[in-house]
Design a protein around this motif. Structure first.
Motif, PDB file in Angstrom:
ATOM      1  N   HIS A   8      45.737  31.483  60.959  1.00  0.00           N
ATOM      2  CA  HIS A   8      45.491  29.967  61.149  1.00  0.00           C
ATOM      3  C   HIS A   8      45.288  29.346  59.565  1.00  0.00           C
ATOM      4  O   HIS A   8      44.403  30.021  59.010  1.00  0.00           O
ATOM      5  CB  HIS A   8      44.267  29.830  62.192  1.00  0.00           C
ATOM      6  N   LEU A  10      42.785  26.926  58.136  1.00  0.00           N
ATOM      7  CA  LEU A  10      41.663  25.842  58.623  1.00  0.00           C
ATOM      8  C   LEU A  10      41.515  25.066  57.357  1.00  0.00           C
ATOM      9  O   LEU A  10      41.796  25.417  56.256  1.00  0.00           O
ATOM     10  CB  LEU A  10      40.478  26.845  58.795  1.00  0.00           C
ATOM     11  N   THR A  11      40.824  23.688  57.681  1.00  0.00           N
ATOM     12  CA  THR A  11      40.733  22.773  56.818  1.00  0.00           C
ATOM     13  C   THR A  11      39.297  22.658  56.429  1.00  0.00           C
ATOM     14  O   THR A  11      38.946  21.997  55.444  1.00  0.00           O
ATOM     15  CB  THR A  11      41.049  21.294  57.222  1.00  0.00           C
ATOM     16  N   GLU A  15      35.950  23.527  61.331  1.00  0.00           N
ATOM     17  CA  GLU A  15      37.321  24.516  61.921  1.00  0.00           C
ATOM     18  C   GLU A  15      36.836  26.091  62.149  1.00  0.00           C
ATOM     19  O   GLU A  15      37.016  26.800  62.918  1.00  0.00           O
ATOM     20  CB  GLU A  15      38.527  24.446  61.422  1.00  0.00           C
ATOM     21  N   ASP A  18      34.108  26.719  64.760  1.00  0.00           N
ATOM     22  CA  ASP A  18      34.854  26.606  66.013  1.00  0.00           C
ATOM     23  C   ASP A  18      35.558  27.967  66.210  1.00  0.00           C
ATOM     24  O   ASP A  18      35.515  28.490  67.101  1.00  0.00           O
ATOM     25  CB  ASP A  18      35.797  25.225  65.983  1.00  0.00           C
TER      26      ASP A  18
END
Length: 111
Positions: A8, A10-11, A15, A18
């Motif tokens: 993934h 993520l920014t 994020e 989460d």
């Protein structure tokens, strides 16, 4: 075996928070743009995602500077393994081959 085939992207911290709150085991690579070792780790992380139970993610702490202090990032790539929302192990040795990252995840998956 993880259902995720690739890491993934993520920014930032929200994020990341989460993801580690919802997944039981998460391996995160902290990287920066232009880092050759970081780029060479991406296929390794894809392999790890396929052969372990860990959800694998990548985040650039340069996009969210607070991450550098929160997770004490001093060099990249840094890998941090989260179990049940908490960081349990770190690996900051530069490029690490697939078998070593898999062993790292498996060693710390259920301490």
């Amino acid at each position: 075996m993880s259902q995720h085939q690739r890491p993934h992207r993520l920014t930032g911290g929200a994020e990341l928070d989460d993801l580690v709150a919802t997944e039981p085991l998460v391996l995160v690579e902290f990287y920066t743009k232009g880092c050759g070792k970081c780029q060479s780790m991406e296929p390794i992380l894809g392999n790890v995602a396929r052969v372990t139970d860990a959800t694998v993610a990548m985040v650039n702490p340069g996009d969210d500077i607070s991450l550098m202090d929160e997770f004490d990032i001093r060099s990249v790539p840094t890998l941090i393994l989260f179990r049940d929302g908490e960081p349990v192990a770190r690996l900051a040795d530069g490029f690490v081959p697939t078998d070593e990252v898999v062993a790292f995840v498996e060693e710390h998956a259920s301490d």
